[in-house]
Enzyme design. Structure first.
Site, PDB file in Angstrom:
ATOM      1  N   TYR A  41       0.928  -0.729  -0.184  1.00  0.00           N
ATOM      2  CA  TYR A  41      -0.011   0.245   0.297  1.00  0.00           C
ATOM      3  C   TYR A  41       0.882   1.419  -0.330  1.00  0.00           C
ATOM      4  O   TYR A  41       2.005   1.617   0.937  1.00  0.00           O
ATOM      5  CB  TYR A  41      -1.198  -0.038   1.070  1.00  0.00           C
ATOM      6  CG  TYR A  41      -1.898   1.499   1.150  1.00  0.00           C
ATOM      7  CD1 TYR A  41      -3.312   1.273   0.786  1.00  0.00           C
ATOM      8  CD2 TYR A  41      -1.056   3.275   1.848  1.00  0.00           C
ATOM      9  CE1 TYR A  41      -3.700   2.808   1.254  1.00  0.00           C
ATOM     10  CE2 TYR A  41      -1.767   3.857   1.794  1.00  0.00           C
ATOM     11  CZ  TYR A  41      -3.088   3.534   1.406  1.00  0.00           C
ATOM     12  OH  TYR A  41      -3.577   4.657   2.156  1.00  0.00           O
ATOM     13  N   GLU A  69      -4.159   7.002  -4.049  1.00  0.00           N
ATOM     14  CA  GLU A  69      -3.741   6.078  -2.815  1.00  0.00           C
ATOM     15  C   GLU A  69      -3.847   5.048  -3.974  1.00  0.00           C
ATOM     16  O   GLU A  69      -3.923   4.812  -5.387  1.00  0.00           O
ATOM     17  CB  GLU A  69      -4.764   5.510  -2.535  1.00  0.00           C
ATOM     18  CG  GLU A  69      -5.124   4.576  -1.572  1.00  0.00           C
ATOM     19  CD  GLU A  69      -6.022   4.397  -0.415  1.00  0.00           C
ATOM     20  OE1 GLU A  69      -6.458   5.181   0.390  1.00  0.00           O
ATOM     21  OE2 GLU A  69      -7.012   4.180  -1.319  1.00  0.00           O
TER      22      GLU A  69
END
Ligand code: GDP
Ligand code: MN
Length: 377
Positions: free
Chosen positions: A101, A189
């Site tokens: 991530y 993101e």
């Protein structure tokens, strides 16, 4: 403003972040043809503006054009968290070895952009954040110093990115930051950031939220707003920060407090009419706010009468009356206006409206009846 995954990937690619290049399809046939053109395997992904598509069944890998057809048919029309899937992204599937991530977000508490990294990426990052927050590393960015390569290396290491992927992660983090800053994003993101079998880092998913207040200087991104079904007056109200919902009647309603406005709409209905909109001016009633609200309501050509319903609490009736008078002066108001003031300084407000041609009313019922009658006239 959220943008779709395929759009976010386009933005990221422009800043050098590798992301699969796919095609957006609206039918299973298109998906099949694209899969054939790309060569299997492909991944078929629902394009809706919510996360958790994977868990909802909105992401499927297809090994042949036929499978792509079946997958697209299953995903198109699917309901994901209340949104109907109208388009799917068809792109070459990645051979994913690890899922990380990486993200940049505006952290309001620290008033800083914050870089977030975790080696435990994938679909359950929220769970990771809750249960094992130690697996998520953050780095606040000093706006003067900026986000430098050593910051990137430090946060990537703390986030648990293994040594082999560190150089690539440092590079991608900086590119992600540039994309974030130059797009005036409040969130950028990549989850998962895929480490592929060949050791490449690729954005398997991408999510961006653009700061609404910056859209005036992000023309290209602003143009991505989904206008599909969006009402132009509602869009304008949103631009002005006004709570407005267009309805289909002919009586423009303006009130303070969402509850009061809804009650007003009901009252109009009871009196035999139909509200043209919901508009909550909230607390306070400065002339500028009243003007803006009135202007929005009058943009609807169906409006034949405006019904102001203001209950004075902190908001004072005389202030509202002045606001309405001032607004009327600076606007061309072509319809009658019924004003019902109650509460603090309502009497003073009504006196101010005397002789102005505006129609006062003491109760909501009386005001609604007058508004309905005027709209019919
Ligand atoms: P989200 O659930 O809305 O965040 O959608 P994602 O795009 O993150 O997809 C969910 C999951 O699908 C990812 O965590 C991956 O495990 C998987 N996935 C997405 N793209 C690919 C791909 O190209 N290849 C493979 N094998 N899996 C993928
Ligand atoms: Mn994801």
């Amino acid at each position: 403003m959220k943008i779709h995954e395929f759009q976010a990937k386009q933005v990221l690619r422009r800043f050098g972040v590798p992301a699969p290049d796919g095609a957006v399809c609206e039918t299973p046939e298109e998906a099949r043809d694209h899969a054939a053109a790309l060569g299997a395997p492909v991944v078929i992904k629902a394009q809706v503006l919510v996360g958790g598509r994977g868990k909802a069944g909105g992401v499927k890998v297809a090994r042949s054009p036929e499978e792509a057809f079946t997958a697209a048919r299953a995903i198109l029309g699917m309901d994901i968290k209340g949104l109907t899937v109208r388009r799917v992204l068809v792109e070459p599937a990645l051979d994913i070895r690890e899922e990380y991530y990486i993200g940049v977000a505006l952290d309001r508490a620290s008033q800083r952009n914050t870089v977030i990294v975790s080696a435990s990426g994938g679909v359950d990052i929220e769970e990771v954040a809750e249960q094992t927050p130690g697996k998520i590393a953050r780095q606040c960015v000093d706006p003067v110093i900026g986000f430098r390569s050593w910051h990137a290396l430090d946060v990537a290491k703390r986030g648990g990115i293994p040594a082999e992927a560190l150089p690539g992660a440092v590079d991608l983090l900086q590119k992600l930051m540039r994309a974030y800053l130059e797009s005036d994003a409040v969130l950028a993101e990549v989850n998962p950031l895929a480490l592929t079998a060949d050791g490449e880092l690729v954005a398997a998913d991408a999510k961006m939220v653009i700061d609404d207040n910056a859209l005036f200087r992000q023309e290209e991104l602003a143009s991505l707003r989904e206008d599909e079904g969006e009402d132009p007056i509602e869009a304008e109200a949103r631009r002005r920060g006004i709570q407005y919902v267009r309805l289909d009647g002919d009586i423009g309603v303006i009130g303070n407090g969402a509850g009061l406005v809804m009650a007003t709409i009901d009252e109009v209905r009871t009196a035999g009419g139909k509200a043209a909109n919901f508009l909550d001016i909230g607390g306070g009633a400065r002339a500028e706010l009243v003007r803006n609200a009135l202007e929005i309501v009058l943009m609807d050509p169906r409006v034949r009468c405006v019904f102001f319903n203001v209950f004075g609490g902190i908001t004072r009736g005389d202030e509202v009356a002045r606001g309405i008078l001032a607004a009327r002066e600076s606007l061309e108001v072509r319809v009658p206006m019924v004003i019902r003031l109650a509460g603090t300084e309502a009497e003073a407000g009504r006196r101010l409206l005397d002789g102005s041609g505006l129609i006062p009313a003491e109760t909501m019922q009386e005001a609604a009846a007058k508004a309905v009658e005027l709209a019919r006239a």
